[in-house]
Write a protein that holds these residues in place. Structure first.
Motif, mmCIF file in Angstrom:
data_model
loop_
_atom_site.group_PDB
_atom_site.id
_atom_site.type_symbol
_atom_site.label_atom_id
_atom_site.label_comp_id
_atom_site.label_asym_id
_atom_site.label_seq_id
_atom_site.Cartn_x
_atom_site.Cartn_y
_atom_site.Cartn_z
ATOM 1 N N ARG A 249 -5.544 17.274 -12.182
ATOM 2 C CA ARG A 249 -5.188 16.935 -10.777
ATOM 3 C C ARG A 249 -6.366 16.403 -9.772
ATOM 4 N N TYR A 250 -6.068 15.174 -9.243
ATOM 5 C CA TYR A 250 -6.905 14.727 -8.309
ATOM 6 C C TYR A 250 -6.738 14.838 -6.969
ATOM 7 N N GLU A 251 -7.573 14.919 -5.926
ATOM 8 C CA GLU A 251 -7.363 15.296 -4.574
ATOM 9 C C GLU A 251 -7.209 14.224 -3.714
ATOM 10 N N PHE A 252 -6.084 13.377 -4.185
ATOM 11 C CA PHE A 252 -5.869 12.172 -3.326
ATOM 12 C C PHE A 252 -4.876 12.820 -2.108
ATOM 13 N N ASN A 253 -5.440 12.252 -0.954
ATOM 14 C CA ASN A 253 -4.710 12.663 0.484
ATOM 15 C C ASN A 253 -4.373 11.755 1.483
ATOM 16 N N GLU A 254 -4.128 12.170 2.453
ATOM 17 C CA GLU A 254 -3.861 11.080 3.507
ATOM 18 C C GLU A 254 -4.940 10.220 3.882
ATOM 19 N N ALA A 255 -6.226 10.815 3.874
ATOM 20 C CA ALA A 255 -7.208 10.099 4.282
ATOM 21 C C ALA A 255 -7.636 8.902 3.523
ATOM 22 N N ASP A 256 -7.055 8.856 2.292
ATOM 23 C CA ASP A 256 -7.276 7.678 1.276
ATOM 24 C C ASP A 256 -6.085 6.449 1.896
ATOM 25 N N SER A 257 -5.107 7.005 2.195
ATOM 26 C CA SER A 257 -4.037 5.872 2.654
ATOM 27 C C SER A 257 -4.583 5.211 3.924
ATOM 28 N N VAL A 258 -5.220 6.130 4.796
ATOM 29 C CA VAL A 258 -5.630 5.711 6.066
ATOM 30 C C VAL A 258 -6.639 4.913 5.982
ATOM 31 N N LEU B 136 0.749 -1.317 0.168
ATOM 32 C CA LEU B 136 0.057 -0.004 -0.175
ATOM 33 C C LEU B 136 0.809 1.409 0.003
ATOM 34 N N ALA B 137 1.923 1.204 0.596
ATOM 35 C CA ALA B 137 2.815 2.419 0.751
ATOM 36 C C ALA B 137 3.386 2.676 -0.647
ATOM 37 N N TRP B 138 3.732 1.588 -1.413
ATOM 38 C CA TRP B 138 4.268 1.723 -2.710
ATOM 39 C C TRP B 138 3.256 2.223 -3.521
ATOM 40 N N LEU B 139 2.162 1.639 -3.615
ATOM 41 C CA LEU B 139 0.816 2.328 -4.382
ATOM 42 C C LEU B 139 0.565 3.813 -4.232
ATOM 43 N N ASN B 140 0.694 3.985 -2.928
ATOM 44 C CA ASN B 140 0.240 5.337 -2.564
ATOM 45 C C ASN B 140 1.260 6.292 -2.975
ATOM 46 N N ALA B 141 2.438 5.779 -2.995
ATOM 47 C CA ALA B 141 3.726 6.970 -3.368
ATOM 48 C C ALA B 141 3.766 7.026 -4.988
ATOM 49 N N ILE B 142 3.448 5.838 -5.485
ATOM 50 C CA ILE B 142 3.174 6.032 -7.165
ATOM 51 C C ILE B 142 2.094 7.147 -7.444
ATOM 52 N N ILE B 143 0.869 6.731 -6.803
ATOM 53 C CA ILE B 143 -0.174 7.610 -7.099
ATOM 54 C C ILE B 143 0.168 9.283 -6.834
ATOM 55 N N LEU B 144 0.634 9.505 -5.540
ATOM 56 C CA LEU B 144 0.805 10.612 -5.373
ATOM 57 C C LEU B 144 1.997 11.332 -6.188
ATOM 58 N N GLU B 145 3.056 10.597 -6.437
ATOM 59 C CA GLU B 145 4.139 11.290 -7.330
ATOM 60 C C GLU B 145 3.706 11.453 -8.735
ATOM 61 N N ARG B 146 2.716 10.730 -9.114
ATOM 62 C CA ARG B 146 2.224 11.099 -10.510
ATOM 63 C C ARG B 146 1.368 12.303 -10.767
ATOM 64 N N LEU B 147 1.047 12.725 -9.691
ATOM 65 C CA LEU B 147 0.478 14.092 -9.556
ATOM 66 C C LEU B 147 1.202 15.162 -10.001
ATOM 67 N N SER C 266 -13.348 2.425 -4.928
ATOM 68 C CA SER C 266 -13.885 3.100 -3.851
ATOM 69 C C SER C 266 -12.906 4.090 -3.183
ATOM 70 N N LEU C 267 -11.755 3.537 -2.941
ATOM 71 C CA LEU C 267 -10.817 4.314 -1.915
ATOM 72 C C LEU C 267 -10.145 5.592 -2.747
ATOM 73 N N TYR C 268 -9.255 4.995 -3.728
ATOM 74 C CA TYR C 268 -8.635 5.835 -4.506
ATOM 75 C C TYR C 268 -9.121 6.000 -5.856
ATOM 76 N N GLY C 269 -9.995 5.073 -6.510
ATOM 77 C CA GLY C 269 -10.816 5.163 -7.576
ATOM 78 C C GLY C 269 -12.048 6.006 -7.512
ATOM 79 N N GLY C 270 -12.510 6.170 -6.254
ATOM 80 C CA GLY C 270 -13.592 6.933 -6.074
ATOM 81 C C GLY C 270 -13.448 8.451 -6.481
#
Length: 199
Positions: A85-94, A64-75, A131-135
């Motif tokens: 620009r999507y509003e991915f944030n800390e709440a998604d990973s939590v 999950l940490a790797w996936l989250n890092a990839i998603i955020l870095e691509r922003l 749901s979580l990221y794809g929402g």
């Protein structure tokens, strides 16, 4: 005869008159996969959570940490990384961590070890993707990219020793650039993150 120190995130809601009267110091967060993963582990996963049985849970946290890092870095590379620009944030990973814990607790029933093939991979992939990221994703190209990342990371093969994480397909050859950490202990994971290149 006083000074007020205010720490906040940059937002359009900050009054411009306050900013004009202030000495502003802006600190930018480190960027990159390594910085994102380091922040993820330091802020979201205390030792008690990381060491909770079964031990296979810790690898899911790394995935999950790797996936989250990839998603955020691509922003950083909009419109090439994502089309917008999507509003991915800390709440998604939590929330994703909580979902992982819920599913692993249901499958493990308090056991110290479980077979990675018994993990509910399809359920985890669907929840992350829809749901979580794809929402937040509303573009078919972005959804396909997100699904591709999730499927390549969240599978039982990620538990194999020296499983490839990044592969270079240039010049018709496939060569492994990076493999998953060998151990499930926090120290091994943190050493692996520290060994990643900064760029």
């Amino acid at each position: 005869s006083f000074r007020l120190f205010l720490a906040c995130e940059i937002t359009p809601l900050l009054p411009s008159s306050l900013l004009r009267l202030s000495d502003v110091v802006y600190v930018e967060e480190s960027t990159g996969i390594k910085a994102n993963m380091t922040k993820f582990f330091k802020t979201n996963i205390p030792n008690a959570r990381f060491e909770k049985p079964p031990v296979e849970r810790s690898r899911l946290y790394v995935l999950l940490a790797w996936l989250n890092a990839i998603i955020l870095e691509r922003l950083r590379y909009v419109p090439m990384g994502w089309t917008k620009r999507y509003e991915f944030n800390e709440a998604d990973s939590v929330c994703a961590l909580d979902v992982i814990d819920l599913w692993v607790d249901n499958i493990s029933a308090g056991k110290a070890h479980i077979d990675p093939k018994d993990l509910p991979w399809q359920a985890l992939r669907t929840l992350l993707s829809q749901s979580l990221y794809g929402g937040r994703v509303d573009n078919s190209y972005d959804q396909a990219a997100l699904d591709s990342f999730i499927v390549s990371v969240f599978n039982a093969n990620s538990y194999e020793a020296s499983a490839p994480l990044a592969i270079d397909y240039s010049y018709g050859n496939a060569s492994t650039l990076l493999t998953w950490p060998d151990g499930f202990k926090r120290e091994a994971v943190e050493q692996w993150i520290d060994s990643l290149p900064d760029n």
